[in-house]
Design an enzyme around this catalytic site. Structure first.
Site, short mmCIF file in Angstrom:
data_model
loop_
_atom_site.label_atom_id
_atom_site.label_comp_id
_atom_site.label_asym_id
_atom_site.label_seq_id
_atom_site.Cartn_x
_atom_site.Cartn_y
_atom_site.Cartn_z
N GLU A 250 0.89 -1.17 0.00
CA GLU A 250 0.00 0.00 0.00
C GLU A 250 0.92 1.21 0.00
O GLU A 250 1.73 1.38 0.92
CB GLU A 250 -0.89 -0.01 1.24
CG GLU A 250 -1.86 1.15 1.32
CD GLU A 250 -2.92 1.10 0.25
OE1 GLU A 250 -3.29 2.18 -0.25
OE2 GLU A 250 -3.38 0.00 -0.11
N CYS A 284 -3.09 7.88 3.83
CA CYS A 284 -3.05 7.24 2.52
C CYS A 284 -4.14 7.81 1.61
O CYS A 284 -3.99 7.85 0.40
CB CYS A 284 -3.25 5.73 2.65
SG CYS A 284 -2.15 4.93 3.82
#
Length: 435
Positions: A250, A284
């Site tokens: 990620e 994120c």
């Protein structure tokens, strides 16, 4: 922490408060390459006994840990996240308590449901077919970031729940909160050899684990260049490995808000500011680009400036602080570099949205932009994914899109084995039609 043993080296490090650099919050030690290798050997030894523990017992440990985090240690998790990672009260509660607890409980639930499936055995008196979910052969290297305490717990302990052994390299700037997780999981019953807690210099850790023939997987959240380097290192060492390592990543996204002329301006402004400014944009899913239609820009600009003036930047221990300091000097330098670049640039412009019908525009945009992001939100801000509601994962170079918080994430850390057991002897070499 390797197995049940604590190690101290000459490589002394400190975690400081991002909003008060003079306050040393935690003292820790970098592992040498020799200690990382020792952790690999310890993990491989622990794997034998850990695999024998029934999945049900592992799930029970994870649920016990979730209960400890929800009660006894909830404020320890929140406090270490607030002070160590400079998160405000609400941001720490959302992250280190609520999301982490959800990861543990829902991953255990999904794994329990996912492991129920078995292949069909049309003639059970003749052939019985089974599927056994094994842990990966070797060890998992979990490399976690600073921005979410919950991510550290998920990266290290979801693979462990499925029978894997893990080397966990936490971020230097999240040491204290991550070590709190480690201690809670030990109290819940997870053996020391199953997850080793290994603060270390990134290249030293990466070089050691990617050269090991026993590397089974890397579970990573962090920057694109770091993940690319790890992937390249695994590729270079592939001829010496026992398996094709599983790489789950990620990475930092460049998330955007695309605003249609029919949008409600107040919602646009509040959503954009919250997405961009929550935790100083160090998420994120934080908004880093916004595309506004020319027709709405004057009103949006006015409201943006008005709302921005109301937001307080201050110490996380002050309840009215909307956000605090960025995580460290490296982040500060990078962000101020963007600001200086913007000041020096002569190419600033406003990009207007497309012209679509209000009954069909969202559908058209959703379809046209389906490959642009791993998570796609309509009429909402881009932050705030909730475990079990919006499984999170970045697409393209933002990650391998494995959807943490969803059904398939726990199963991602298994190595399925199909088993066929024939119940009658094979008495003739000929096929039936030959008779």
């Amino acid at each position: 922490m390797i197995g049940d043993q604590e190690h101290r080296t000459h490589l002394i490090q400190h975690q400081v408060m991002p909003h008060k650099h003079s306050h040393k919050l935690a003292k820790f030690y970098y592992a040498t390459s020799e200690l990382v290798q020792k952790a690999i050997e310890t993990a491989l030894q622990a794997r034998v006994s850990w695999e024998r523990v029934p999945l049900k017992d592992k799930f029970d440990m994870w649920l016990k840990a979730a209960d400890l985090m929800a009660g006894k240690y909830r404020q320890d998790l929140n406090a270490t996240t607030m002070l160590g990672q400079s998160k405000t009260i609400i941001q720490a509660e959302i992250d280190s308590a609520a999301e982490l607890i959800d990861f543990l409980r829902f991953n255990a639930l999904y794994a329990k449901e996912g492991t129920k499936w078995q292949p069909r055995s049309p003639e059970p008196n003749v052939t019985v077919n089974k599927l056994r979910l094994r842990g990966l052969e070797g060890f998992v290297a979990a490399i976690s970031p600073f921005n979410f305490t919950a991510i550290g717990g998920n990266l290290a302990y979801t693979p462990a729940m499925m029978g894997n052994v893990v080397l966990w390299k936490p971020s230097d700037t999240a040491i204290l909160s991550n070590f709190t997780i480690y201690k809670i999981m030990r109290e819940a019953g997870v053996p020391g050899g199953v997850v080793s807690f290994i603060p270390s210099d990134g290249p030293v850790f990466g070089d050691t684990v990617t050269k090991s023939p026993h590397l089974a997987a890397i579970n990573f959240t962090g920057s694109v260049p770091t993940f690319q380097r790890l992937w390249a290192q695994v590729g270079e060492n592939l001829p010496n490995m026992r398996n094709f390592p599983r790489l789950v990543g990620e990475c930092g996204g460049k998330n955007y808000h695309l605003v249609h002329p029919s949008a409600d301006v107040t919602s646009v402004v509040n959503g954009t500011i919250r997405s961009a400014f929550e935790y100083c944009g160090q998420k994120c899913s934080a908004c880093s680009r916004a595309y506004f239609p020319e027709s709405l820009w004057p009103e949006i600009k006015e409201k943006l400036l008005s709302v921005q003036k109301e937001l307080k930047v201050g110490d996380v221990r002050e309840p009215d602080s909307f956000m605090s300091a960025v995580i460290d000097a490296k982040a500060f330098k990078r962000i101020t570099g963007y600001i200086e670049h913007a000041k020096a640039s002569s190419k600033t412009s406003i990009i207007a949205g497309g012209k679509y019908d209000d009954r069909s525009w969202l559908t058209a945009a959703t379809e046209a932009l389906k490959d642009s992001a791993g998570n796609f939100y309509i009429n909402d801000k881009s932050t705030g994914s909730v475990v079990a509601q919006q499984p999170f994962g970045g697409a393209r170079l933002s990650g391998t899109n494995d959807k943490a918080g969803g059904l398939q994430y726990a199963l991602r850390w298994t190595s399925p084995q199909a088993i066929k057991q024939t119940m009658v002897p094979l008495t003739d070499i000929k096929y039936p039609y030959m008779v």
